[in-house]
Design a protein around this motif. Structure first.
Motif, PDB file in Angstrom:
ATOM      1  N   ARG A 233      12.321   2.540  -2.765  1.00 31.21           N
ATOM      2  CA  ARG A 233      11.281   2.256  -3.759  1.00 31.21           C
ATOM      3  C   ARG A 233      11.343   3.193  -4.956  1.00 31.21           C
ATOM      4  O   ARG A 233      11.169   2.773  -6.093  1.00 31.21           O
ATOM      5  N   LYS A 234      11.604   4.465  -4.679  1.00 29.24           N
ATOM      6  CA  LYS A 234      11.654   5.408  -5.798  1.00 29.24           C
ATOM      7  C   LYS A 234      12.812   5.083  -6.736  1.00 29.24           C
ATOM      8  O   LYS A 234      12.723   5.295  -7.955  1.00 29.24           O
ATOM      9  N   THR A 235      13.919   4.552  -6.172  1.00 28.54           N
ATOM     10  CA  THR A 235      15.036   4.134  -7.022  1.00 28.54           C
ATOM     11  C   THR A 235      14.627   2.964  -7.904  1.00 28.54           C
ATOM     12  O   THR A 235      14.955   2.912  -9.093  1.00 28.54           O
ATOM     13  N   LEU A 236      13.882   2.000  -7.306  1.00 29.13           N
ATOM     14  CA  LEU A 236      13.405   0.863  -8.088  1.00 29.13           C
ATOM     15  C   LEU A 236      12.472   1.319  -9.193  1.00 29.13           C
ATOM     16  O   LEU A 236      12.557   0.837 -10.332  1.00 29.13           O
ATOM     17  N   TYR A 237      11.581   2.270  -8.892  1.00 24.16           N
ATOM     18  CA  TYR A 237      10.659   2.768  -9.915  1.00 24.16           C
ATOM     19  C   TYR A 237      11.420   3.386 -11.087  1.00 24.16           C
ATOM     20  O   TYR A 237      11.056   3.197 -12.256  1.00 24.16           O
ATOM     21  N   ARG A 238      12.492   4.129 -10.777  1.00 21.97           N
ATOM     22  CA  ARG A 238      13.290   4.746 -11.857  1.00 21.97           C
ATOM     23  C   ARG A 238      13.938   3.666 -12.725  1.00 21.97           C
ATOM     24  O   ARG A 238      13.969   3.771 -13.952  1.00 21.97           O
ATOM     25  N   LYS A 239      14.429   2.626 -12.066  1.00 24.33           N
ATOM     26  CA  LYS A 239      15.070   1.548 -12.813  1.00 24.33           C
ATOM     27  C   LYS A 239      14.056   0.791 -13.676  1.00 24.33           C
ATOM     28  O   LYS A 239      14.346   0.432 -14.823  1.00 24.33           O
ATOM     29  N   LEU A 240      12.865   0.590 -13.131  1.00 22.82           N
ATOM     30  CA  LEU A 240      11.827  -0.098 -13.917  1.00 22.82           C
ATOM     31  C   LEU A 240      11.385   0.744 -15.093  1.00 22.82           C
ATOM     32  O   LEU A 240      11.085   0.198 -16.176  1.00 22.82           O
TER      33      LEU A 240
ATOM     34  N   ILE B 196       0.853  -1.198   0.000  1.00 24.77           N
ATOM     35  CA  ILE B 196       0.000   0.000   0.000  1.00 24.77           C
ATOM     36  C   ILE B 196       0.886   1.243   0.000  1.00 24.77           C
ATOM     37  O   ILE B 196       1.808   1.358   0.816  1.00 24.77           O
ATOM     38  N   ALA B 197       0.620   2.141  -0.913  1.00 24.12           N
ATOM     39  CA  ALA B 197       1.407   3.370  -0.985  1.00 24.12           C
ATOM     40  C   ALA B 197       1.340   4.109   0.350  1.00 24.12           C
ATOM     41  O   ALA B 197       0.273   4.172   0.970  1.00 24.12           O
ATOM     42  N   PRO B 198       2.472   4.659   0.821  1.00 19.62           N
ATOM     43  CA  PRO B 198       2.485   5.352   2.117  1.00 19.62           C
ATOM     44  C   PRO B 198       1.405   6.412   2.248  1.00 19.62           C
ATOM     45  O   PRO B 198       0.821   6.590   3.320  1.00 19.62           O
ATOM     46  N   SER B 199       1.100   7.094   1.154  1.00 17.66           N
ATOM     47  CA  SER B 199       0.107   8.162   1.205  1.00 17.66           C
ATOM     48  C   SER B 199      -1.309   7.623   1.417  1.00 17.66           C
ATOM     49  O   SER B 199      -2.211   8.369   1.815  1.00 17.66           O
TER      50      SER B 199
END
Length: 434
Positions: free
Chosen positions: A422-429, A197-200
């Protein structure tokens, strides 16, 4: 050596196979037609029959049926150069021992014959049947017995419980068992995967939200804690929640009061909280990534699940349980052999009980029996890498893909395993176009 029946309408191939078998000491009765084969089967029972499928107006499936009616233990090995799903399924339903696609190396056929001989001679025994418990929480190793004792003591109470263990060790099963044996058992058990679940959105997911509290909130939304009132909420992967939300969760655990997002006042709810994590929360506290007061509040009763590699004595019982479960589900009768159990016990199981479950399920679908060869084949298929890599970038992409596959596409868990944000993983994906 055994006397075999060989049914093959190609004289040259029949001679090649028969000669190879005779050189190994087998006595071979050879038939060029289905009619000849059926005549021989009316007169004789053979321990092993090797037959082509497409012969004449009748097929090797007729030979299979006749051979199995003559001797229910007959091992029938079918060969074909025109395999179809329909014929393979018919052969499987008819009880064929093996199914070989032409052309093949003689070693492939000889291996099938050797396995058939071993099975008939009883050289490999079937694993002993054992009495199984009613739940999937299985094991009699000392570590598991201690967990059962803890569960029996804590279940009747309302104490908060933290369950620690590697991925796949059965943390949710323990939580469900605690709920099952508690006074709250008639009420809801609600699992929440905090990592997915997204933190927000986590606050509104747990506490609820009022209409207009944020963009898209077009109606009042009931939170998990209120929906599970008088029941149990299982917060899985509690170590993934962010620091700014940890304080709100701590206040809830202390006061049992929720305040939906956008609400002017709070309301009391009566829920039991069981949390779980595959992370070292004490280390996270030391590193400043998890609140120590929340850790102390969660750690009223702590249960640590051992990885499967540390309780190998439980593997035979687990394998039997899963084999029975999936044989029933798929209407199969795949036998669990001693050599298969030994092979399962020799594996390290990085994915723990969940990985063992998936491997046994695969074998009950695809294998004739669960022996060492079937286990090795299943493990190779499930653990093989897609392709070799040459560069650092390719190695990184390959690792990301494998971890995502292992976590079922859960990006939060994948980022945790990879040791990146997670944001690093999103950039890589995004770069990988995934």
């Amino acid at each position: 050596m055994s006397r075999l029946l060989l049914v093959e309408d190609d004289p040259a191939l029949q001679l090649t196979i028969a000669t190879a078998l005779e050189q190994m000491g087998y006595e071979v009765d050879a038939a060029l037609s289905t009619g000849d084969a059926l005549d021989r089967l009316r007169e004789n029972a053979y321990p092993i029959v090797i037959s082509d499928i497409y012969i004449d107006e009748r097929t090797g499936l007729d030979v299979l049926d006749a051979a199995r009616r003559k001797d229910s233990e007959c091992a029938v090995i079918l060969m074909t150069g025109r395999g179809t799903v329909e014929t393979v399924m018919a052969a499987t339903r008819g009880g064929a021992f093996d199914y070989i696609a032409k052309p093949f190396d003689l070693d492939v056929l000889l291996d099938a014959i050797n396995r058939a001989e071993a099975a008939r001679a009883g050289q490999e025994g079937e694993a002993e049947e054992e009495e199984l418990p009613e739940t999937e929480m299985i094991g009699s190793s000392p570590g598991m017995v201690e967990i059962y004792k803890t569960v029996s003591r804590v279940a009747p109470t309302d104490a908060t419980v933290i369950i620690e263990g590697e991925t796949g060790t059965g943390k949710e099963l323990v939580a469900r068992m605690i709920h099952r044996f508690s006074p709250r058992a008639p009420q809801a058990f609600v699992p929440v995967d905090c990592a997915s679940i997204a933190p927000s959105l986590l606050e509104s997911e747990l506490f609820g939200a009022m209409r207009g509290a944020f963009t898209g909130a077009d109606r009042d939304r009931l939170g998990v804690f209120e929906a599970a009132n008088r029941g149990t909420v299982f917060l899985d992967e509690i170590g993934d929640i962010e620091l700014n939300f940890q304080l709100k969760l701590l206040r809830f655990l202390q006061e049992r009061e929720i305040r939906p997002v956008g609400a002017a006042r709070g309301k009391q709810v009566d829920v039991r909280v069981i949390a779980a994590t595959n992370r070292d929360l004490q280390r996270m506290v030391d590193d400043g990534k998890f609140r120590d007061d929340l850790w102390f509040r969660l750690n009223v009763v702590r249960i640590v699940l051992p990885p499967l590699r540390e309780r190998r004595m439980d593997i035979p019982l687990l394998a039997r349980f899963f084999a029975n479960k999936y044989n029933t589900r798929y209407n199969h009768d795949v036998r669990l052999m001693d050599s298969g159990v030994k092979a399962l016990q020799e594996h390290t199981w990085p994915g723990n009980v969940r990985q063992l479950q998936h491997v046994v399920e695969r074998m009950t679908i695809l294998a004739d029996r669960i022996d060492r060869a079937a286990v090795n084949e299943a493990l190779t298929a499930m653990e093989s890498r897609e392709r070799p890599v040459d560069t650092l970038a390719e190695a990184e992409e390959d690792q990301i893909r494998r971890v995502l596959a292992a976590t079922g596409g859960n990006k939060s868990k994948a980022a945790q395993i990879l040791g990146i944000e997670r944001k690093t993983l999103y950039r890589k994906l995004e770069r990988m176009k995934l």
